[in-house]
Enzyme design. Structure first.
Site, PDB file in Angstrom:
ATOM      1  N   TYR A  22       0.793  -1.229   0.000  1.00  0.00           N
ATOM      2  CA  TYR A  22       0.000   0.000   0.000  1.00  0.00           C
ATOM      3  C   TYR A  22       0.825   1.278   0.000  1.00  0.00           C
ATOM      4  O   TYR A  22       0.262   2.365  -0.102  1.00  0.00           O
ATOM      5  CB  TYR A  22      -0.953  -0.003   1.203  1.00  0.00           C
ATOM      6  N   HIS A  99      -9.362   0.493  -5.543  1.00  0.00           N
ATOM      7  CA  HIS A  99      -8.425  -0.223  -4.673  1.00  0.00           C
ATOM      8  C   HIS A  99      -7.025   0.309  -4.925  1.00  0.00           C
ATOM      9  O   HIS A  99      -6.641   0.529  -6.075  1.00  0.00           O
ATOM     10  CB  HIS A  99      -8.473  -1.729  -4.935  1.00  0.00           C
TER      11      HIS A  99
END
EC number: 4.2.1.10
Length: 144
Positions: A22, A99
């Protein structure tokens, strides 16, 4: 034009959890980035986050007749929340699923989204910029 961004579970731990997936940016960095980029293209952006499925549904329902579009990152709920799918369908607001990572290259159980079919599109794998892509897509679609 007003766009609501809804983030699901663990997104508030950006910059802490799984940085290799991430990135280093924090949740605060993400919120500032989304609002700043939205402002540049004349979009008012409100950002919300919850780790609780029912609260996400409440956010969606509260948006009814109040926002022009929604960008949602349902987090892990992407893969099994029929309740969030139903909430997106019920409010009839154009919604884009986003996402940070590319869910289609992740573990097998992360590759299926049960919420995306309720949305007008899905964007994944572009990091924080995916949110801007979603907001821009909604602006372009709604401006027609």
């Amino acid at each position: 034009m007003k766009i609501l961004v809804i983030n699901g579970p663990n997104i508030n731990f950006l910059g802490i959890r799984e940085k290799e997936i991430y990135g280093e940016g924090t949740y605060e960095d993400l919120c500032k980035f989304i609002k700043d980029e939205g402002s540049k293209i004349g979009i008012e952006v409100e950002v919300m986050q919850s780790n609780i499925e029912g609260e996400i549904i409440n956010f969606l329902q509260a948006a009814y007749n109040k926002v022009d579009g929604i960008v949602i990152n349902p987090g892990a709920y992407t893969h099994y929340s029929i309740a969030i799918y139903d909430a997106i369908k019920s409010i009839n607001i154009p919604t884009v699923e986003v996402h940070i990572s590319n869910i289609h290259t992740r573990e097998e159980y992360r590759r299926k989204s049960v919420t995306a079919p309720a949305c007008i599109g899905q964007i994944c794998g572009f990091g924080f910029y995916g949110y801007v892509m979603g907001i821009t897509a909604l602006k372009n679609m709604l401006s027609k």
